[in-house]
Write a protein that holds these residues in place. Structure first.
Motif, PDB file in Angstrom:
ATOM      1  N   ASP A  59       0.851  -1.186   0.000  1.00 11.55           N
ATOM      2  CA  ASP A  59       0.000   0.000   0.000  1.00 11.55           C
ATOM      3  C   ASP A  59       0.888   1.237   0.000  1.00 11.55           C
ATOM      4  O   ASP A  59       1.295   1.724   1.043  1.00 11.55           O
ATOM      5  CB  ASP A  59      -0.904  -0.018   1.246  1.00 11.55           C
ATOM      6  CG  ASP A  59      -1.789   1.206   1.331  1.00 11.55           C
ATOM      7  OD1 ASP A  59      -2.007   1.847   0.284  1.00 11.55           O
ATOM      8  OD2 ASP A  59      -2.247   1.517   2.442  1.00 11.55           O
ATOM      9  N   GLY A  60       1.211   1.749  -1.181  1.00 13.48           N
ATOM     10  CA  GLY A  60       2.086   2.909  -1.282  1.00 13.48           C
ATOM     11  C   GLY A  60       1.345   4.230  -1.241  1.00 13.48           C
ATOM     12  O   GLY A  60       1.955   5.286  -1.245  1.00 13.48           O
ATOM     13  N   ALA A  61       0.030   4.188  -1.193  1.00 11.88           N
ATOM     14  CA  ALA A  61      -0.756   5.413  -1.210  1.00 11.88           C
ATOM     15  C   ALA A  61      -0.482   6.231   0.049  1.00 11.88           C
ATOM     16  O   ALA A  61      -0.574   5.738   1.154  1.00 11.88           O
ATOM     17  CB  ALA A  61      -2.239   5.080  -1.300  1.00 11.88           C
ATOM     18  N   GLY A  62      -0.137   7.489  -0.146  1.00  9.52           N
ATOM     19  CA  GLY A  62       0.066   8.391   0.990  1.00  9.52           C
ATOM     20  C   GLY A  62       1.447   8.286   1.609  1.00  9.52           C
ATOM     21  O   GLY A  62       1.723   8.966   2.580  1.00  9.52           O
ATOM     22  N   HIS A  63       2.286   7.409   1.089  1.00  8.52           N
ATOM     23  CA  HIS A  63       3.633   7.262   1.647  1.00  8.52           C
ATOM     24  C   HIS A  63       4.636   7.972   0.741  1.00  8.52           C
ATOM     25  O   HIS A  63       4.636   7.792  -0.466  1.00  8.52           O
ATOM     26  CB  HIS A  63       4.041   5.784   1.738  1.00  8.52           C
ATOM     27  CG  HIS A  63       3.254   5.003   2.748  1.00  8.52           C
ATOM     28  ND1 HIS A  63       3.410   5.168   4.102  1.00  8.52           N
ATOM     29  CD2 HIS A  63       2.320   4.041   2.584  1.00  8.52           C
ATOM     30  CE1 HIS A  63       2.604   4.346   4.741  1.00  8.52           C
ATOM     31  NE2 HIS A  63       1.928   3.649   3.840  1.00  8.52           N
ATOM     32  N   ASP A  64       5.475   8.783   1.348  1.00 12.82           N
ATOM     33  CA  ASP A  64       6.552   9.367   0.555  1.00 12.82           C
ATOM     34  C   ASP A  64       7.746   8.411   0.585  1.00 12.82           C
ATOM     35  O   ASP A  64       7.706   7.366   1.219  1.00 12.82           O
ATOM     36  CB  ASP A  64       6.922  10.758   1.062  1.00 12.82           C
ATOM     37  CG  ASP A  64       7.432  10.768   2.496  1.00 12.82           C
ATOM     38  OD1 ASP A  64       7.816   9.698   3.008  1.00 12.82           O
ATOM     39  OD2 ASP A  64       7.466  11.863   3.094  1.00 12.82           O
ATOM     40  N   GLN A  65       8.828   8.772  -0.078  1.00 16.76           N
ATOM     41  CA  GLN A  65       9.987   7.884  -0.164  1.00 16.76           C
ATOM     42  C   GLN A  65      10.600   7.592   1.206  1.00 16.76           C
ATOM     43  O   GLN A  65      11.054   6.480   1.455  1.00 16.76           O
ATOM     44  CB  GLN A  65      11.038   8.484  -1.088  1.00 16.76           C
ATOM     45  CG  GLN A  65      10.673   8.367  -2.548  1.00 16.76           C
ATOM     46  CD  GLN A  65      11.771   8.905  -3.453  1.00 16.76           C
ATOM     47  OE1 GLN A  65      12.577   9.736  -3.042  1.00 16.76           O
ATOM     48  NE2 GLN A  65      11.791   8.429  -4.680  1.00 16.76           N
ATOM     49  N   ALA A  66      10.600   8.556   2.095  1.00 10.85           N
ATOM     50  CA  ALA A  66      11.162   8.357   3.430  1.00 10.85           C
ATOM     51  C   ALA A  66      10.336   7.341   4.214  1.00 10.85           C
ATOM     52  O   ALA A  66      10.891   6.473   4.892  1.00 10.85           O
ATOM     53  CB  ALA A  66      11.223   9.682   4.182  1.00 10.85           C
ATOM     54  N   ASP A  67       8.995   7.440   4.124  1.00  8.49           N
ATOM     55  CA  ASP A  67       8.131   6.477   4.800  1.00  8.49           C
ATOM     56  C   ASP A  67       8.362   5.072   4.256  1.00  8.49           C
ATOM     57  O   ASP A  67       8.446   4.101   5.009  1.00  8.49           O
ATOM     58  CB  ASP A  67       6.649   6.836   4.627  1.00  8.49           C
ATOM     59  CG  ASP A  67       6.238   8.063   5.418  1.00  8.49           C
ATOM     60  OD1 ASP A  67       6.948   8.407   6.390  1.00  8.49           O
ATOM     61  OD2 ASP A  67       5.212   8.669   5.063  1.00  8.49           O
ATOM     62  N   MET A  68       8.454   4.960   2.934  1.00  4.48           N
ATOM     63  CA  MET A  68       8.661   3.655   2.313  1.00  4.48           C
ATOM     64  C   MET A  68      10.036   3.098   2.683  1.00  4.48           C
ATOM     65  O   MET A  68      10.189   1.899   2.922  1.00  4.48           O
ATOM     66  CB  MET A  68       8.483   3.755   0.798  1.00  4.48           C
ATOM     67  CG  MET A  68       7.012   4.013   0.430  1.00  4.48           C
ATOM     68  SD  MET A  68       6.733   4.313  -1.316  1.00  4.48           S
ATOM     69  CE  MET A  68       7.212   2.768  -2.023  1.00  4.48           C
ATOM     70  N   GLY A  69      11.032   3.972   2.788  1.00  2.11           N
ATOM     71  CA  GLY A  69      12.375   3.544   3.191  1.00  2.11           C
ATOM     72  C   GLY A  69      12.393   3.051   4.628  1.00  2.11           C
ATOM     73  O   GLY A  69      13.019   2.048   4.944  1.00  2.11           O
ATOM     74  N   ALA A  70      11.689   3.783   5.500  1.00  2.00           N
ATOM     75  CA  ALA A  70      11.621   3.375   6.902  1.00  2.00           C
ATOM     76  C   ALA A  70      10.909   2.036   7.038  1.00  2.00           C
ATOM     77  O   ALA A  70      11.336   1.168   7.812  1.00  2.00           O
ATOM     78  CB  ALA A  70      10.911   4.447   7.731  1.00  2.00           C
TER      79      ALA A  70
END
Length: 138
Positions: A59-70
Motif C-alpha cells: 500500500d504505497g498510497a500516501g507514503h513518501d519515499q522516506a516512509d517507504m524507506g523506513a
C-alpha cells in the motif's frame, strides 16, 4: 520404541573435570528449555510484526519515499531478527538432541571434549574453545 536418554554421568567431560551430575544436567536442560520457550514468543511476535509490515508494503498510497524507506528498513530488521532467533532455536534443538543421544559435550569439529564449564556457561556450544577460536579467525 522410545530412544533411551543418556545419563548425566555418561556425558563426556574434559580431563580433570568431574562427571556431570544429574543436578548440573537438569540446570542445563532447564536453561535450554527456558531459552527455547522465550525465543518461540520472540519469533511469534516478530512474525506478527513482519506480517503487518508486509501487508503495508503493498500500500504505497500516501507514503513518501522516506516512509517507504523506513518501512523497508523495519521489514529487513524484523526478517533478520526472525532468522537469528530461528537459528538459535535450531541450536537449542541440536543441543537437546545431543543430550538425548549422549553426544553432548563432544566438539563437532575435532571430536574432543568441549568442557563442562563452557557448556554450563553456553549450553548451545558445539565446538571446543580451540575450534571456536579457529572458526572465528576465518
Amino acid at each position: 520404541m522410545a530412544a533411551k536418554k543418556a545419563s548425566a554421568s555418561s556425558l563426556v567431560v574434559m580431563a580433570g573435570e568431574a562427571s556431570w551430575t544429574k543436578k548440573e544436567l537438569d540446570e542445563v536442560l532447564t536453561e535450554l528449555h527456558g531459552q527455547r520457550e522465550k525465543l518461540a514468543h520472540v519469533i511469534e511476535d516478530a512474525e506478527s510484526d513482519l506480517a503487518g509490515l508486509m501487508k503495508d508494503a503493498g500500500d504505497g498510497a500516501g507514503h513518501d519515499q522516506a516512509d517507504m524507506g523506513a518501512t523497508s528498513f523495519e521489514r529487513d530488521h524484523e526478517l533478520t531478527v526472525v532468522n537469528l532467533e530461528r537459528d538459535m532455536v535450531a541450536q537449542i534443538d541440536r543441543a537437546l538432541a545431543r543430550i538425548e543421544d549422549g553426544s553432548y559435550g563432544i566438539c563437532e569439529s575435532c571430536g574432543q571434549p568441549i568442557g563442562k564449564m563452557r557448556l554450563m556457561a553456553f549450553p548451545r556450544a558445539t565446538l571446543c574453545m580451540s575450534c571456536k577460536q579457529r572458526e572465528e579467525r576465518r
